[in-house]
Scaffold this active site. Structure first.
Site, PDB file in Angstrom:
ATOM      1  N   ARG A 390      26.252  48.878  25.465  1.00  0.00           N
ATOM      2  CA  ARG A 390      26.213  49.992  24.528  1.00  0.00           C
ATOM      3  C   ARG A 390      24.892  49.987  23.791  1.00  0.00           C
ATOM      4  O   ARG A 390      24.294  48.938  23.575  1.00  0.00           O
ATOM      5  CB  ARG A 390      27.355  49.891  23.505  1.00  0.00           C
ATOM      6  CG  ARG A 390      28.731  50.128  24.101  1.00  0.00           C
ATOM      7  CD  ARG A 390      29.821  49.957  23.068  1.00  0.00           C
ATOM      8  NE  ARG A 390      31.119  50.313  23.633  1.00  0.00           N
ATOM      9  CZ  ARG A 390      31.663  51.515  23.520  1.00  0.00           C
ATOM     10  NH1 ARG A 390      31.028  52.459  22.845  1.00  0.00           N
ATOM     11  NH2 ARG A 390      32.833  51.778  24.068  1.00  0.00           N
ATOM     12  N   GLY A 394      24.434  55.680  23.815  1.00  0.00           N
ATOM     13  CA  GLY A 394      25.826  55.760  24.221  1.00  0.00           C
ATOM     14  C   GLY A 394      26.230  54.522  24.995  1.00  0.00           C
ATOM     15  O   GLY A 394      25.880  53.397  24.624  1.00  0.00           O
ATOM     16  N   VAL A 396      26.633  52.527  28.868  1.00  0.00           N
ATOM     17  CA  VAL A 396      26.190  52.438  30.257  1.00  0.00           C
ATOM     18  C   VAL A 396      27.304  51.819  31.090  1.00  0.00           C
ATOM     19  O   VAL A 396      27.871  50.787  30.720  1.00  0.00           O
ATOM     20  CB  VAL A 396      24.908  51.597  30.390  1.00  0.00           C
ATOM     21  CG1 VAL A 396      24.513  51.465  31.855  1.00  0.00           C
ATOM     22  CG2 VAL A 396      23.771  52.233  29.607  1.00  0.00           C
ATOM     23  N   LYS A 410      24.553  56.241  32.544  1.00  0.00           N
ATOM     24  CA  LYS A 410      24.306  56.203  31.098  1.00  0.00           C
ATOM     25  C   LYS A 410      24.888  57.469  30.470  1.00  0.00           C
ATOM     26  O   LYS A 410      24.381  58.568  30.670  1.00  0.00           O
ATOM     27  CB  LYS A 410      22.792  56.110  30.857  1.00  0.00           C
ATOM     28  CG  LYS A 410      22.363  55.853  29.428  1.00  0.00           C
ATOM     29  CD  LYS A 410      20.844  55.696  29.405  1.00  0.00           C
ATOM     30  CE  LYS A 410      20.302  55.406  28.033  1.00  0.00           C
ATOM     31  NZ  LYS A 410      18.826  55.283  28.051  1.00  0.00           N
ATOM     32  N   ASP A 511       7.243  52.514  23.408  1.00  0.00           N
ATOM     33  CA  ASP A 511       8.380  51.657  23.039  1.00  0.00           C
ATOM     34  C   ASP A 511       8.552  50.527  24.047  1.00  0.00           C
ATOM     35  O   ASP A 511       9.671  50.206  24.445  1.00  0.00           O
ATOM     36  CB  ASP A 511       9.655  52.486  22.937  1.00  0.00           C
ATOM     37  CG  ASP A 511      10.737  51.783  22.101  1.00  0.00           C
ATOM     38  OD1 ASP A 511      10.384  50.868  21.330  1.00  0.00           O
ATOM     39  OD2 ASP A 511      11.915  52.147  22.219  1.00  0.00           O
TER      40      ASP A 511
END
Length: 728
Positions: A390, A394, A396, A410, A511
């Protein structure tokens, strides 16, 4: 910090005011001009809306930063020495240029209803015909259609400036106050629907041709009257001219001949009407039943038929020598009795095989829209036992196709379907549907049905790198060997080098971190999570953008100024190298203060060999023979995290440093991990099966807890293929 910034206008002694990187909302107060001593104002990366006050434009500041907000309208001529205002919602791109009168009227309307975020995000530029809830006719605004938008506030007199308006539909909001009197000057107005609000009187006198609907407004006569006027006349009075009372028998003298004649005529008409009703009622009832039953029967028949079909998929990975176009393809097929499948090269549409009972669709991977039902089937209806992890997005799930191929599904949770989450969802599709590189995770397809938002990826069985570095004990995993860590570092460097320099355009990931690096069956690494990718500017110029990413990995210049280049990714890569060396997370407030921020602490201990040796991950049994390569990686990590971006190398240099180490490094006790034993020319599902047969086991570790908080961007134009001359 959140809320409006009106209070700062009372702090008249301020000389420097930095509010950047917060969540301040509302407008910039007109009274900010009272801060006559202010010289430096930074409002970068907030959620400020509305017009720029003239008082702010007239302030003689040394520095003014308005980047990354939701400011609207024209850009005034500033008197500040240095001013930046990128990434806003202005109607023009140049100072001093005015907006069109219709744009200004709509912005005034938006201000009176308190700048709802959904409209602010859509209403930008100088062409209102493309705005949410606005329709045009011959280039002029003709309809405002914003029912059920939870608008609050009052009605703006500025709407009267939209002289081509024919419809205003604002029903079922939270609007209050009177209808502006000047709205009666709208000559083309035909419909004004304000039902279901809190409008108060008195009502202006509109033209007889205007359909005015104000039912459901409690302040208008206690809501006892049907306030529908003008052209919307009840059927019983439709034969009378508008605004002229209808004459009835009750209004006439009962003894007059006209009255008696009228009564007889009424009785005759009533008798005929009764006969007509008796005949037509059964006919109409039968037609209504047929109208309802037939479509329902067709629907349930199709639904039952569809439920009997099972779906399968076959994945052909990129760089397959047998594929002349070197593309990723996915087949999603219904039950097919003769085993045939259709083939389609480079198309976004499906072809059908007429000789089979079912249908077969072959579509370029990443552009494949997969039905939710197919994904329910392969995940056992999103069963809890299929859950892999999680995160902020959301859940997976692991899915398995009929041919045994494994996928990662996902699924966005209903509670997180925000504008930010939807943007990230779209960014993932935009990027991964065009990226083709063996060290960037592949998107196989996606699903958009109702409230469902689902992404389908290739399955990376060993999960995130962060699990193997920081949680291997609790998960009862084997710690990563030095050989594997070197390979992972090189894989990531090659993937990032492709994003930065080897594609047709340069992109910034924004990121990069250990939880966004996924490991496959053979522990080879792929970079994932492309919700923040940003198109990089040409040369060494920086791009100003909203702050995003994960603290601990953020380059200092990006965290402070919001300006970013590819060198910010290089900094993050350096932090990942430090994690590979030490087994410590980039940021941990539970560690002693001097070691909480890994990059700063590593810089202090790196020059001292004894301290460096003591800092190495205890799970690595580093001997003198291996410490040489450890020192080289430590030096590279230091270069990548240099404070000045210009002092950091590019990712190509990192590849050049790492490649020889991977090539020459041989562990004293070989663990028989021969990465070259896998034939990458085979289809993905065949590679998976061969490896599983060789290993006799399956791994499924994946947790997204370390990947929360990404903010998306909308990149476009990724290179379609990877053709590096040096084969990286």
């Amino acid at each position: 910090m959140t809320g409006p910034i009106d209070v700062v206008a009372t702090m008249e002694s301020l000389t420097v005011l930095w509010l950047h990187g917060n969540h301040f909302t509302g407008t910039i107060p007109e009274s900010i001009g009272k801060l006559t001593l202010l010289k430096d104002l930074n409002l970068n990366s907030n959620k400020l809306v509305g017009l720029i006050p003239i008082s702010l434009a007239n302030m003689r500041l040394q520095n003014l930063d308005l980047n990354n907000n939701h400011l609207m309208g024209p850009i005034p001529m500033f008197k500040a020495s240095k001013v930046t205002f990128a990434s806003n919602k202005f109607c023009q791109a140049t100072q001093g240029l005015l907006c069109s009168p219709e744009v200004m009227a709509l912005i005034e309307f938006l201000g009176v209803v308190n700048y709802p975020s959904k409209l602010v995000s859509s209403w930008s530029g100088n062409e209102p015909c493309n705005w949410l809830g606005i329709r045009c006719n011959s280039g002029k605004v003709s309809v405002i259609n914003l029912p059920h938008y939870n608008l609050s506030g009052s009605l703006s007199p500025s709407v009267a400036k939209l002289d081509s308006l024919s419809e205003i539909r604002l029903q079922y909001n939270n609007l209050s106050g009177p209808i502006p009197n000047n709205w009666t000057s709208l000559k083309s107005l035909e419909t004004l629907d304000l039902s279901g609000n809190n409008i108060s009187g008195p009502l202006p006198k509109f033209s007889r041709t205007v359909k005015l609907v104000v039912t459901g407004n409690p302040l208008l006569n206690g809501d006892k009257t049907d306030h529908t006027k003008g052209a919307n006349i009840p059927p019983e009075s439709s034969d009378s001219p508008p605004n002229i009372p209808t004459t009835s028998a009750q209004d006439s003298d009962p003894g007059s001949p006209a009255t008696n004649s009228s009564l007889k005529s009424t009785k005759t008409k009533g008798f005929k009407r009764n006969i007509f009703v008796l005949i037509m009622a059964p006919v109409a009832s039968f037609a209504l039943v047929a109208f309802l039953v037939i479509p329902l029967a067709i629907y349930f028949y199709k639904k039952r038929k569809d439920s009997n079909l099972s779906s399968t998929s076959l994945v052909i990975p990129p760089r397959d020598p047998s594929d002349p176009d070197n593309m990723v393809k996915v087949v999603v097929a219904a039950n097919n009795t003769n085993g045939n499948t259709s083939t389609l090269t480079g198309s976004g549409s499906a072809s059908r095989n007429s000789s089979s009972i079912g249908e077969s669709h072959v579509i370029e991977a990443g552009n494949l829209v997969i039905s939710v039902q197919v994904l329910r089937n392969v995940t056992k209806n999103f069963a809890a036992q299929k859950e892999l992890g999680r995160g902020g997005f959301g859940v997976v799930y692991k899915g398995e196709l009929d041919d045994g191929t494994q996928i990662a599904v996902k699924r966005m949770e209903a509670g997180v379907i925000t504008n930010k989450a939807l943007d990230e969802f779209q960014a993932e599709i935009a990027v991964l549907s065009k990226v083709r590189h063996r060290h960037l995770v592949s998107l196989l397809g996606y699903s958009i049905e109702g409230n469902e938002r689902i992404l389908v990826y290739e399955y990376m069985s060993q999960g995130a790198l962060s699990k193997h570095l920081f949680h291997w004990k609790s998960l009862k995993l084997e710690p990563l060997s030095w050989k594997r860590r070197l390979n992972i570092a090189l894989d990531v460097a090659r993937g990032m080098e492709y994003l930065h320099t080897l594609g047709h355009q340069s992109f910034i990931h924004r990121d990069l971190k250990s939880s966004n690096i996924l490991l496959g069956d053979d522990f080879r690494a792929k970079v994932s999570d492309f919700g923040l990718v940003k198109l990089a500017p040409n040369g060494e110029k920086s791009v100003v953008t909203r702050l995003a990413g994960t603290f601990g990995y953020l380059a200092p210049e990006y965290a402070v100024t919001g300006k970013i280049t590819t060198k910010a990714d290089v900094f993050s890569f350096g932090v990942v190298l430090m994690e590979l060396l030490t087994g410590l997370t980039a940021l941990d407030e539970d560690r002693p203060e001097e070691t909480q921020y890994l990059a700063a602490w590593f810089w202090h201990i790196k020059p001292d060999k004894e301290k460096l040796r003591a800092a190495i991950d205890p799970s690595l049994d580093v001997k003198d023979e291996t410490f040489e390569s450890v020192s080289i990686i430590a030096e590279l990590a230091g270069h990548c995290t240099a404070r000045e971006p210009s002092q950091r190398p590019d990712m190509g240099h990192a590849v050049n440093v790492l490649a020889p180490l991977v090539g020459k490094w041989k562990p004293l006790d070989d663990d028989n991990d021969d990465y070259c034993a896998i034939d990458y020319s085979l289809p993905l599902n065949q590679m998976v099966k061969d490896w599983q047969e060789a290993e006799g086991k399956d791994f499924s570790y994946l947790d997204l807890e370390d990947s929360k908080g990404s903010i998306p961007a909308r990149p476009t134009g990724f290179a379609e293929s990877f053709n590096s001359a040096d084969g990286r």
